[in-house]
Design an enzyme around this catalytic site. Structure first.
Site, mmCIF file in Angstrom:
data_model
loop_
_atom_site.group_PDB
_atom_site.id
_atom_site.type_symbol
_atom_site.label_atom_id
_atom_site.label_comp_id
_atom_site.label_asym_id
_atom_site.label_seq_id
_atom_site.Cartn_x
_atom_site.Cartn_y
_atom_site.Cartn_z
ATOM 1 N N GLU A 436 -6.478 2.536 -0.023
ATOM 2 C CA GLU A 436 -7.879 2.067 -0.151
ATOM 3 C C GLU A 436 -8.571 2.707 -1.345
ATOM 4 O O GLU A 436 -9.782 2.967 -1.308
ATOM 5 C CB GLU A 436 -8.686 2.345 1.127
ATOM 6 C CG GLU A 436 -8.249 1.596 2.347
ATOM 7 C CD GLU A 436 -8.189 0.106 2.131
ATOM 8 O OE1 GLU A 436 -8.869 -0.388 1.212
ATOM 9 O OE2 GLU A 436 -7.449 -0.551 2.879
HETATM 10 C C1 FAD Z 1 1.233 3.903 3.345
HETATM 11 C C2 FAD Z 1 0.530 2.995 2.398
HETATM 12 C C3 FAD Z 1 -0.117 1.879 2.876
HETATM 13 C C4 FAD Z 1 -0.740 0.990 1.995
HETATM 14 N N1 FAD Z 1 -1.335 -0.148 2.478
HETATM 15 C C5 FAD Z 1 -1.768 -1.091 1.603
HETATM 16 C C6 FAD Z 1 -2.220 -2.374 2.070
HETATM 17 O O1 FAD Z 1 -2.292 -2.634 3.273
HETATM 18 N N2 FAD Z 1 -2.562 -3.303 1.143
HETATM 19 C C7 FAD Z 1 -2.499 -3.067 -0.199
HETATM 20 O O2 FAD Z 1 -2.818 -3.954 -0.970
HETATM 21 N N3 FAD Z 1 -2.101 -1.857 -0.673
HETATM 22 C C8 FAD Z 1 -1.729 -0.877 0.196
HETATM 23 N N4 FAD Z 1 -1.295 0.346 -0.265
HETATM 24 C C9 FAD Z 1 -1.312 0.593 -1.694
HETATM 25 C C10 FAD Z 1 -2.381 1.590 -2.107
HETATM 26 O O3 FAD Z 1 -3.645 1.006 -2.006
HETATM 27 C C11 FAD Z 1 -2.020 2.069 -3.523
HETATM 28 O O4 FAD Z 1 -0.894 2.911 -3.397
HETATM 29 C C12 FAD Z 1 -3.170 2.789 -4.186
HETATM 30 O O5 FAD Z 1 -4.202 1.890 -4.491
HETATM 31 C C13 FAD Z 1 -2.744 3.495 -5.478
HETATM 32 O O6 FAD Z 1 -2.006 2.641 -6.321
HETATM 33 P P1 FAD Z 1 -0.609 3.126 -6.886
HETATM 34 O O7 FAD Z 1 0.220 3.604 -5.751
HETATM 35 O O8 FAD Z 1 -0.058 2.062 -7.731
HETATM 36 O O9 FAD Z 1 -0.940 4.400 -7.770
HETATM 37 P P2 FAD Z 1 -1.429 4.372 -9.317
HETATM 38 O O10 FAD Z 1 -2.473 3.348 -9.451
HETATM 39 O O11 FAD Z 1 -0.221 4.274 -10.165
HETATM 40 O O12 FAD Z 1 -2.054 5.803 -9.434
HETATM 41 C C14 FAD Z 1 -1.309 6.984 -9.763
HETATM 42 C C15 FAD Z 1 -2.307 8.115 -10.100
HETATM 43 O O13 FAD Z 1 -3.105 7.732 -11.243
HETATM 44 C C16 FAD Z 1 -4.470 7.798 -10.916
HETATM 45 N N5 FAD Z 1 -5.199 6.683 -11.529
HETATM 46 C C17 FAD Z 1 -4.817 5.392 -11.629
HETATM 47 N N6 FAD Z 1 -5.757 4.664 -12.229
HETATM 48 C C18 FAD Z 1 -6.778 5.510 -12.516
HETATM 49 C C19 FAD Z 1 -8.055 5.373 -13.126
HETATM 50 N N7 FAD Z 1 -8.496 4.204 -13.597
HETATM 51 N N8 FAD Z 1 -8.818 6.465 -13.249
HETATM 52 C C20 FAD Z 1 -8.414 7.658 -12.772
HETATM 53 N N9 FAD Z 1 -7.226 7.852 -12.176
HETATM 54 C C21 FAD Z 1 -6.420 6.795 -12.048
HETATM 55 C C22 FAD Z 1 -4.551 7.698 -9.385
HETATM 56 O O14 FAD Z 1 -5.718 8.324 -8.883
HETATM 57 C C23 FAD Z 1 -3.280 8.421 -8.981
HETATM 58 O O15 FAD Z 1 -3.507 9.797 -8.908
HETATM 59 C C24 FAD Z 1 -0.725 1.266 0.602
HETATM 60 C C25 FAD Z 1 -0.103 2.422 0.127
HETATM 61 C C26 FAD Z 1 0.524 3.268 1.003
HETATM 62 C C27 FAD Z 1 1.215 4.501 0.452
#
Ligand code: FAD
Length: 536
Positions: A436
């Site tokens: 989220e």
């Molecule tokens: C158990 C689990 C359940 C989930 N359930 C759902 C679901 O039901 N539906 C769904 O759609 N998604 C779901 N997700 C996905 C989740 O919302 C994403 O993992 C999350 O939004 C982060 O995206 P990412 O993993 O690609 O990390 P990234 O976006 O790659 O982020 C990696 C790091 O970079 C930082 N970062 C990235 N962009 C920025 C920015 N602009 N400014 C500052 N820092 C930044 C982040 O804070 C983080 O520390 C789930 C994830 C997990 C692990």
């Protein structure tokens, strides 16, 4: 250890004495809802939580969910528990009356959700996402979509899921690549979504996925994303689940915690194309999804409170039992008698109470927004809710890491061993700062949209209110020291606000570099305010 009891007294005190629930209900025209009714609701929810959901928590952790030939199978016992949850009417508690919901105040619903979260975090994710999907359809769906899907979603007969993330599109949803092509009265969706919570299971007859995808003529970036409703089963002429839609789970993740909540990879349209229906305006899907995310972000704050409360209760019980001190007469005494163990427990207790206070205050603001009599009142409440949301999601989820860490620490070596359950809370809590919207994203939302966006006006309103509480506190016996600390903290909040407004103009990296620290500062300030408000 699965025993836990909901802190009824703390909740009732906040709901009634601090937030004046009876008056709130009268203002909202809900004459039949009052403090006595709320107490009965919480007691009944507490029974389902402690007797049915809590005992499944460690079983879910151990057995998890499994992907089989015919889809995902949840942990044994979960479907039965879900049935009880639906049959007792819990799913429809806060739903719109027009579609069969009970339209209970958000404040009461938040307290009830805390019970599910404390009892079983993995289970509670399923209703959390369904509620978010419902809110999105209510706010943006056509009358036809609302009439067709909402009654069964609100009753809990059908679940919902939220499909944003793709392998190349996590925090950066501008990169969403799933496609939607118009075909008659619907669209055909193709592409893959990952990490979809409760994206498949057998607990309900249907699952209503809300999916972000791009239309063929979509502009690049976030302004080209649309939202689609994609049911697992298409509805027949009687509105019942019929033909299987082309949306399948092809894998579930092996992960650190919340093992019972299936985290699914969903493929849309591998065969004929998954049938979907547009929700809201074309290219405006992110706005529609934000309705769901705001709801879910506050919901993740409640999850953090729930797991922290459970971790605290277990640590307290263990600290009373574990004998490690030896008196001069040879008798042994429990670790709770050590000041450092009491320090850890008191940090856990105080932080958990502050979390609860802020969450309930934020939920009550949502009720105020709904009951507002003038556009100005509505705007004021909506703006305040907007300010609270990243603090509730960001600060409280980060704080839950510390609380569940301390819960493990109080157990010593036994905390690291799975049998006590303490390690599960620590593992389960870890995802709360990630999904989220990560903590980084919450910080940006707060500093960018919520503070710089209105030149710090909404934040100034909050700081003024906290200052008034500090003033009131200075007149209360024994609380003048707290008043002085709170005043100092408001001053720091004011300085941080001024610094951001001044420096972000010169360098846009400033907001990004300071935003999480600012969010944590405002979180602790709000926590102190909440504790102070309880004191007055
Ligand atoms: C158990 C689990 C359940 C989930 N359930 C759902 C679901 O039901 N539906 C769904 O759609 N998604 C779901 N997700 C996905 C989740 O919302 C994403 O993992 C999350 O939004 C982060 O995206 P990412 O993993 O690609 O990390 P990234 O976006 O790659 O982020 C990696 C790091 O970079 C930082 N970062 C990235 N962009 C920025 C920015 N602009 N400014 C500052 N820092 C930044 C982040 O804070 C983080 O520390 C789930 C994830 C997990 C692990």
């Amino acid at each position: 250890m699965s025993d836990y009891s909901f802190p009824y007294k703390d909740a009732a005190f906040l709901i009634n004495d601090v937030l004046d629930f009876d008056q709130m209900c009268l203002d909202a025209g809900k004459e039949d809802v009052n403090a006595e009714f709320a107490a009965a609701v919480l007691e009944e929810a507490g029974r389902l939580g402690s007797e049915v959901l809590a005992p499944l928590n460690s079983i879910g952790d151990e057995l998890g969910a499994k992907l089989e030939e015919d889809g995902v199978h949840e942990t044994p016992g979960f479907a039965d528990a879900y049935r009880q949850y639906v049959d007792m009417g819990w799913a429809s508690l806060s739903g719109d009356e027009e579609y069969g919901g009970q339209a209970m105040p958000r404040l009461l619903a938040a307290a009830v959700v805390e019970i599910w979260d404390t009892a079983n975090l993995a289970f509670s994710l399923c209703p959390l996402l369904t509620t978010g999907a419902i809110e999105s359809i209510v706010a943006h769906g056509s009358d036809e979509l609302k009439n067709t899907y909402l009654p069964n979603m609100i009753s809990g007969e059908w679940a919902g899921s939220m499909c944003l993330t793709e392998s190349a599109a996590g925090s950066d949803l501008a990169a969403v690549a799933c496609k939607a092509v118009p075909e008659g009265d619907h669209y055909l969706i193709t592409g893959q979504k990952i990490f979809i919570t409760w994206g498949d299971h057998q607990m309900t007859e249907n699952i209503i996925h809300l999916v972000l995808a791009r239309l063929p003529d979509a502009p690049a970036g976030v302004r080209g994303i649309s939202l689609f409703l994609v049911p697992k089963f298409l509805l027949d002429e009687n509105g019942q689940p019929g033909k299987r839609n082309d949306a399948y789970c092809v894998g579930i993740e092996h992960k650190l915690g919340i093992h019972a909540s299936p985290t699914c990879t969903l493929n849309f349209g591998d065969n004929d194309g998954a049938v979907g229906y547009l929700v809201g305006e074309p290219h405006n899907g992110l706005m529609a999804m934000f309705t769901m995310m705001n709801e879910a972000r506050q919901g993740v704050g409640i999850q953090s409170l729930g797991v922290s409360e459970r971790s605290y209760q277990q640590a307290l019980a263990y600290a009373k039992e574990r004998l490690q001190g030896t008196r001069s007469d040879g008798s042994r005494y429990p670790i709770i008698e050590f000041p450092d163990v009491r320090r850890m427990l008191m940090v856990m207790k105080a932080a958990t109470e502050a979390m609860r206070g802020l969450i309930y205050i934020a939920a009550a603001e949502g009720d105020r927004e709904s009951a507002a009599k003038t556009p100005e009142e509505k705007h004021r409440s909506a703006t305040r809710t907007g300010l609270y949301t990243p603090i509730v999601k960001g600060w409280i989820t980060e704080l839950s890491q510390e609380i569940t860490y301390l819960g493990t620490q109080v157990h010593g070596g036994m905390g690291y061993i799975e049998e006590t359950g303490s390690a599960q809370y620590y593992r389960d809590a870890r995802v709360l700062t990630i999904y989220e919207g990560t903590t980084g994203i919450q910080g940006l939302d707060l500093a960018g949209r919520k503070i710089l966006g209105d030149n710090g006006e909404a934040l100034q309103g909050l700081l003024d209110e906290i200052q008034a509480t500090a003033q009131d506190l200075s007149g209360v016996d024994n609380l003048s020291a707290m008043a002085a600390t709170l005043k100092q903290a408001v001053e720091s909040g004011g300085q941080a606000r001024a610094w951001l407004l001044e420096n972000a103009k010169q360098d846009r990296n400033v907001a990004g570099a300071a935003s999480v620290n600012l969010m944590m500062l405002l979180g602790f300030l709000c926590g102190g305010w909440v504790m102070g408000s309880i004191g007055t």
